[in-house]
Design an enzyme around this catalytic site. Sequence first.
Site: not given
Length: 277
Positions: A27, A32, A34, A61, A149-150, A186-187
Amino acid sequence: MQIADTGTALREILKSAPRPCVLVPTMGAFHAGHLALMQQARALAGPGGTVIVSIFVNPIQFDRAADLAAYPRPLTSDLAACGEIGVDVVFTPAADAMYFPDRSVSVTESLLSRHLCGASRPGHFDGVCTVVLKLFLLTGCDTSIFGEKDFQQLAIIRRMVRDLDLPVEIVSGPTVREPDGLAMSSRNSRLTPQQRQDAPRLRQALLDAVSLGSVEAILSSARAAIEASPLTRIDYLTLVDAETLQPISEILRPAVLAVAVFYGEVRLIDHASVAPA
Ligand code: PAF
């Protein structure tokens, strides 16, 4: 590097793309983590293969409109990063190039998505599965890479590939962390300096708890450590079976202690493995 912003343009570019084609769905708002996934894709594709990166903030989503609106979209620097890594094709569609306004078909996973993020973000994994299936079909990729991570997302994508016989190999990439242990996200850029300083406690709380032996001890230790900070609010803290992602009352098989917390409006997730005694 070629850039496509519609499915038709992407298919045209990929018609003659050398195999293997390796897709990294993202997204955007690269960190780092990604970049590591893209480098992994480059290595898997080899110098002669094709690395495709999709950058699409997938509206279906997001369960909270504020989260979708606040999601960072630094497209220029993201494209520059793709160029530096040696990505071959970037797919950057607008939402109306991906979805018909009256779309009525989507993918639903109904077991692994029941708990954790699936329970607290209704419809989230339907949105993820639907867009990922579309990306697989639009690119015809051989392999696709997802971050560990996800971990719920990764398990659900693997299940979708298994259950729908999708001809795509799923490869995972390890979680990349800041030097203080905070998982890259990213958050993180939306945290205040005070929240950012507090956030590594999340990881520490999980690591301190996972060796405590019983489900009750693990959950109460992690909860107490996380709730010791007035800055966070727990969304969920759950111990699940590593394969089925169902909550457990005894640790007989590999398990995962998973947490989601809110710092204000910003929701962060992390998890740690728990081994049976
Ligand atoms: O992990 C993400 O960034 C997204 O969920 C994904 C896989 C790109 C689908 O939109």
